[in-house]
Scaffold this active site. Structure first.
Site, mmCIF file in Angstrom:
data_model
loop_
_atom_site.group_PDB
_atom_site.id
_atom_site.type_symbol
_atom_site.label_atom_id
_atom_site.label_comp_id
_atom_site.label_asym_id
_atom_site.label_seq_id
_atom_site.Cartn_x
_atom_site.Cartn_y
_atom_site.Cartn_z
ATOM 1 N N HIS A 121 -56.093 96.786 49.749
ATOM 2 C CA HIS A 121 -55.149 96.100 49.724
ATOM 3 C C HIS A 121 -53.928 96.485 49.923
ATOM 4 C CE1 HIS A 121 -57.291 92.022 51.687
ATOM 5 N NE2 HIS A 121 -58.018 92.965 52.501
ATOM 6 N N CYS B 40 -53.501 87.540 50.570
ATOM 7 C CA CYS B 40 -54.585 87.287 50.554
ATOM 8 C C CYS B 40 -55.694 86.144 49.190
ATOM 9 C CB CYS B 40 -56.047 87.907 51.247
ATOM 10 S SG CYS B 40 -56.489 89.326 50.418
ATOM 11 N N CYS C 137 -56.287 89.326 46.750
ATOM 12 C CA CYS C 137 -54.807 89.686 46.433
ATOM 13 C C CYS C 137 -53.391 88.380 44.782
ATOM 14 C CB CYS C 137 -53.595 89.821 46.804
ATOM 15 S SG CYS C 137 -54.571 91.390 47.627
ATOM 16 N N GLU D 102 -51.461 94.854 47.846
ATOM 17 C CA GLU D 102 -50.623 93.750 46.557
ATOM 18 C C GLU D 102 -51.530 94.779 45.719
ATOM 19 O OE1 GLU D 102 -52.451 92.907 49.613
ATOM 20 O OE2 GLU D 102 -50.282 90.349 49.704
#
Lengths: 150, 150
Positions: free
Chosen positions: B47, B77, B80, B49
């Site tokens: 992801h 999310c 993260c 991040e």
């Protein structure tokens, strides 16, 4: 699980990182292993489960662990639990609990508690900004034909 | 944040991955960026991040983002958010919300809901196993002199 626990103990003993290890199993065979390497690799995301999931996905050539099982020497922290949901294995076994981790000085329990806190009341402030503008990125995604969901 | 949103839209447009991007800023300068690369790198943990945090830690040579700020094109999310707590930046700005992500087909909200569910009632079963044996790994950790907390 005995092997995961042995790897976790060994990792603490050798100073590679925290006392955590994880295995990914598919069809009865271990396809990937991971140990905590946060301090030795300067990577706060290098928890055992993340390392094992990334390696298993590399081996399988896919971003999903369909039909796999994860054996973790300790209950996954929120980051690793999130990663598990994105990887979607069939099930997860764990040995130590988040309380055991907290007793040994690891923040897992604190982070779980923070998930319940409102954005404004968190230890790390979360500040909303430019929500309307952000919709543009989602529109690009939805406009794209042949996009791959995950 | 405008730059994060532009990178997110560009990432969706080029098909590299989901419509998400993140920047890490220290002392007013961008020290790392990340875009979602889940499908293009077969890594469910890639992801925006996570990618940006790993890169920022590599740049800083440390596993903590003390004094840094993260600009994320969308609310992190659970995976993260967990990574953010482990990296411990000073604060996080985000643009889109978890509801915006859900509307575009991303599981963030579902995963947040699962965190509240009891272990036995989760979509991915979490099975406790060999807790007593697991304490051995924590004993090794606590017995080690010179261990590095994180």
């Amino acid at each position: 699980m005995a092997r995961a626990i042995e790897m976790a103990a060994e990792n603490a003993r050798t100073g590679c990182g925290g006392p955590f290890a994880a295995l990914v199993v598919k069809d009865g065979a271990v396809i990937a292993t991971g140990v905590n390497r946060v301090t030795s690799s300067n990577d706060p995301t290098a928890h055992a489960e993340i390392v094992a999931i990334r390696e298993a996905c590399r081996v399988l050539g896919h971003f999903q662990l369909t039909g796999c099982e994860i054996y973790a020497s300790c209950e996954p922290c929120p980051m690793c639990l999130g990663a598990i949901y994105w990887a979607r294995p069939a099930r997860v076994f764990f040995a130590g609990t988040r309380a055991d981790a907290a007793a040994a000085g690891f923040d897992d329990s604190l982070i779980y508690d923070e998930f319940q806190a409102p954005l404004a009341g968190r230890r790390i402030p979360m500040v909303p900004l430019m929500r309307q503008e952000a919709r543009r990125a989602f529109r690009e995604w939805q406009a794209r034909t042949g996009r791959m969901p995950y």
